[in-house]
Design an enzyme around this catalytic site. Structure first.
Site, mmCIF file in Angstrom:
data_model
loop_
_atom_site.group_PDB
_atom_site.id
_atom_site.type_symbol
_atom_site.label_atom_id
_atom_site.label_comp_id
_atom_site.label_asym_id
_atom_site.label_seq_id
_atom_site.Cartn_x
_atom_site.Cartn_y
_atom_site.Cartn_z
ATOM 1 N N HIS A 1 -4.216 -0.308 6.232
ATOM 2 C CA HIS A 1 -3.702 0.554 7.311
ATOM 3 C C HIS A 1 -4.580 0.509 8.568
ATOM 4 O O HIS A 1 -5.151 1.518 8.984
ATOM 5 C CB HIS A 1 -3.500 1.989 6.843
ATOM 6 C CG HIS A 1 -4.578 2.562 5.946
ATOM 7 N ND1 HIS A 1 -5.899 2.591 6.292
ATOM 8 C CD2 HIS A 1 -4.510 3.119 4.718
ATOM 9 C CE1 HIS A 1 -6.585 3.157 5.317
ATOM 10 N NE2 HIS A 1 -5.760 3.476 4.346
ATOM 11 N N LYS B 1 -9.758 -0.637 -5.133
ATOM 12 C CA LYS B 1 -9.710 0.063 -3.850
ATOM 13 C C LYS B 1 -11.036 0.747 -3.554
ATOM 14 O O LYS B 1 -11.534 1.528 -4.363
ATOM 15 C CB LYS B 1 -8.584 1.107 -3.891
ATOM 16 C CG LYS B 1 -8.449 1.983 -2.659
ATOM 17 C CD LYS B 1 -7.778 1.257 -1.502
ATOM 18 C CE LYS B 1 -7.823 2.049 -0.203
ATOM 19 N NZ LYS B 1 -6.792 3.083 -0.128
ATOM 20 N N HIS C 1 -10.364 1.167 2.374
ATOM 21 C CA HIS C 1 -10.121 2.232 3.359
ATOM 22 C C HIS C 1 -11.281 2.149 4.349
ATOM 23 O O HIS C 1 -12.403 2.515 4.015
ATOM 24 C CB HIS C 1 -10.053 3.614 2.685
ATOM 25 C CG HIS C 1 -9.736 4.706 3.668
ATOM 26 N ND1 HIS C 1 -8.524 5.349 3.704
ATOM 27 C CD2 HIS C 1 -10.460 5.221 4.692
ATOM 28 C CE1 HIS C 1 -8.527 6.220 4.702
ATOM 29 N NE2 HIS C 1 -9.686 6.165 5.319
ATOM 30 N N HIS D 1 0.868 -1.200 0.000
ATOM 31 C CA HIS D 1 0.000 0.000 0.000
ATOM 32 C C HIS D 1 0.894 1.236 0.000
ATOM 33 O O HIS D 1 1.468 1.593 1.036
ATOM 34 C CB HIS D 1 -0.902 0.012 1.239
ATOM 35 C CG HIS D 1 -1.847 1.172 1.300
ATOM 36 N ND1 HIS D 1 -3.192 1.013 1.526
ATOM 37 C CD2 HIS D 1 -1.657 2.506 1.174
ATOM 38 C CE1 HIS D 1 -3.787 2.193 1.531
ATOM 39 N NE2 HIS D 1 -2.866 3.129 1.319
ATOM 40 N N ASP E 1 1.544 2.809 3.490
ATOM 41 C CA ASP E 1 0.688 3.986 3.309
ATOM 42 C C ASP E 1 1.533 5.257 3.264
ATOM 43 O O ASP E 1 1.074 6.332 3.671
ATOM 44 C CB ASP E 1 -0.393 4.080 4.396
ATOM 45 C CG ASP E 1 -1.508 5.057 4.016
ATOM 46 O OD1 ASP E 1 -1.657 5.344 2.816
ATOM 47 O OD2 ASP E 1 -2.201 5.535 4.925
ATOM 48 N N HIS F 1 1.435 5.424 -1.822
ATOM 49 C CA HIS F 1 1.014 6.525 -2.695
ATOM 50 C C HIS F 1 2.258 7.083 -3.372
ATOM 51 O O HIS F 1 3.132 7.640 -2.700
ATOM 52 C CB HIS F 1 0.327 7.623 -1.872
ATOM 53 C CG HIS F 1 -0.897 7.123 -1.166
ATOM 54 N ND1 HIS F 1 -2.160 7.204 -1.718
ATOM 55 C CD2 HIS F 1 -1.050 6.491 0.022
ATOM 56 C CE1 HIS F 1 -3.041 6.663 -0.886
ATOM 57 N NE2 HIS F 1 -2.385 6.218 0.177
HETATM 58 C C1 NCD Z 1 -3.461 9.330 1.879
HETATM 59 C C2 NCD Z 1 -3.035 10.317 0.793
HETATM 60 O O1 NCD Z 1 -2.485 11.381 1.139
HETATM 61 O O2 NCD Z 1 -3.182 10.003 -0.397
HETATM 62 N N1 NCD Z 1 -3.421 9.964 3.159
HETATM 63 C C3 NCD Z 1 -3.321 9.353 4.355
HETATM 64 O O3 NCD Z 1 -3.408 10.021 5.376
HETATM 65 N N2 NCD Z 1 -3.120 8.055 4.449
HETATM 66 C C4 NCD Z 1 -4.806 8.794 1.556
HETATM 67 C C5 NCD Z 1 -5.166 7.561 2.350
HETATM 68 O O4 NCD Z 1 -4.597 6.499 2.163
HETATM 69 O O5 NCD Z 1 -6.051 7.653 3.205
HETATM 70 ZN ZN ZN Z 2 -3.271 5.146 1.646
#
Ligand code: NCD
Ligand code: ZN
Length: 346
Positions: free
Chosen positions: A175, A100, A137, A14, A248, A16
């Site tokens: 998460h 997702k 989520h 996971h 995450d 970003h």
């Molecule tokens: C994530 C993001 O910034 O894309 N932020 C976070 O706090 N984890 C989005 C997410 O996974 O909830």
């Molecule tokens: Zn995330």
């Protein structure tokens, strides 16, 4: 002799990675530590189709550092009235690890998410038939529910019934942050698992308010209590294959966090494995790090485990205060602090 720890190469289930210049800034960190990663689809606009996922995957692969064999797995962003045929295309693509579920409004770039999970029941049924994993989520978005209760409420109200309605669907609760989530996952039917982040293993919610308000500790789901954190540590270090690594890592430029309405997300890709190693060492469970980081994830996703190894050395180093990010800077997890483990080879 300085102690070293060699593990099978881990994966991040996971992350970003963002896009464009931001992608170019953060990808080397993830590609250094992990063989593969599931890349979240919450771009603007979101990655809702196989065509968009294919183009995004190509941009990620093109942004890899020279010589890197890092492989991104993609995930499609579910939305109300998604056509069922997209699931067939996702399965055929071969590099899509799942879809997702963002409850609409739950987190960064989730406004186009699902307003009621019943609206995608036909899509979930097709995913179950084809063996496409659902990544969740897990937070309700109702205004009247306290932000610290949103995960537990989601489990009762949405996830438990969903898992029953689709008994063959493989589900990852992403998460996780609470004892309630640990208990639910531990007792769930086969095919239900969870990822755990370095920040939820390291901090409780006091950290957000320690001596003042600290926006770099704000992420979603928000940090929880010390009892919750201890439950997560037991789950991650306990050798149960339902719990595996998902950072995450969610970078935001410093100004977007240090603001009157700061974004959610903590950046951990620069040192995620080393931070997990500290957590496992403190729990007396370093021998279980490999299962959590490199074995249970591939087994759940039914992909081969990585071939190579990584080596960590017990050799203190200081994390920089900031890293370059998209023409700006990002403040990383454990900014300006010392870490006991250092990755020395991939
Ligand atoms: C994530 C993001 O910034 O894309 N932020 C976070 O706090 N984890 C989005 C997410 O996974 O909830
Ligand atoms: Zn995330």
């Amino acid at each position: 002799m300085i102690p070293e720890l060699t593990l099978r190469r881990p994966d991040d289930w996971h992350v970003h990675l963002r896009d464009g210049k931001a992608l170019a800034s953060v990808l080397p960190h993830t590609a250094r530590q992990f063989g593969r990663a599931i890349v979240m689809p919450n771009l603007k606009p979101p990655v809702t189709t196989v065509a968009l996922a294919t183009a995004y995957r190509n941009r990620i692969r093109a942004a890899r550092p020279a010589g890197s064999d890092f492989e991104p797995f993609m995930t499609l962003y579910l939305f109300d009235n998604m056509p069922v045929e997209e699931i067939d295309r996702a399965k055929a693509a071969g590099f899509i690890a799942g879809c997702k579920l963002y409850p609409a409004g739950a987190t960064t770039h989730s406004d186009a998410g699902v307003t009621d999970v019943r609206h995608i029941d036909n899509v979930l049924a097709r995913m179950a038939e084809l063996g496409v994993v659902l990544q969740v989520h897990g937070e309700v978005t109702h205004e009247h529910i306290d932000i610290f209760d949103r995960e537990a409420q989601f489990i009762d109200e949405v996830l438990a019934p969903l898992v029953e309605r689709h008994p063959k669907l493989k589900v990852v609760l992403e998460h996780i942050t609470t004892r309630a989530a640990v208990d639910f996952i531990s007792g769930a039917r086969a095919g239900v698992a969870a990822t755990i982040t370095p920040q939820h293993l390291t901090y409780n919610r006091n950290e957000i308010f320690r001596g003042g308000i600290r926006p770099h500790f704000y992420c979603l789901p928000v940090l929880k209590t010390e009892l919750d954190r201890r439950a997560l540590i037991e789950a991650a270090t306990g050798g149960n294959s339902r719990f595996f690594l998902g950072t995450d890592s969610a970078p935001h430029a410093r100004g977007s966090k240090e603001s009157s309405c700061g974004c959610a997300g903590m950046y951990s890709a620069h040192a995620a494995l080393e931070i997990y190693a500290e957590v496992f060492e403190e729990a007396g469970a370093l021998d279980r790090l490999e299962g959590f980081a490199a074995l249970f994830g591939p087994d759940f996703y039914e992909v081969p485990r990585n071939e190579g190894t990584v080596t960590l050395r017990r050799d203190e180093w200081s994390i920089p205060r900031a890293y370059a990010f998209d023409g700006d800077i990002v403040i990383p997890m454990r900014s300006n602090e010392k870490l006991r483990w250092r990755m020395i080879s991939a």
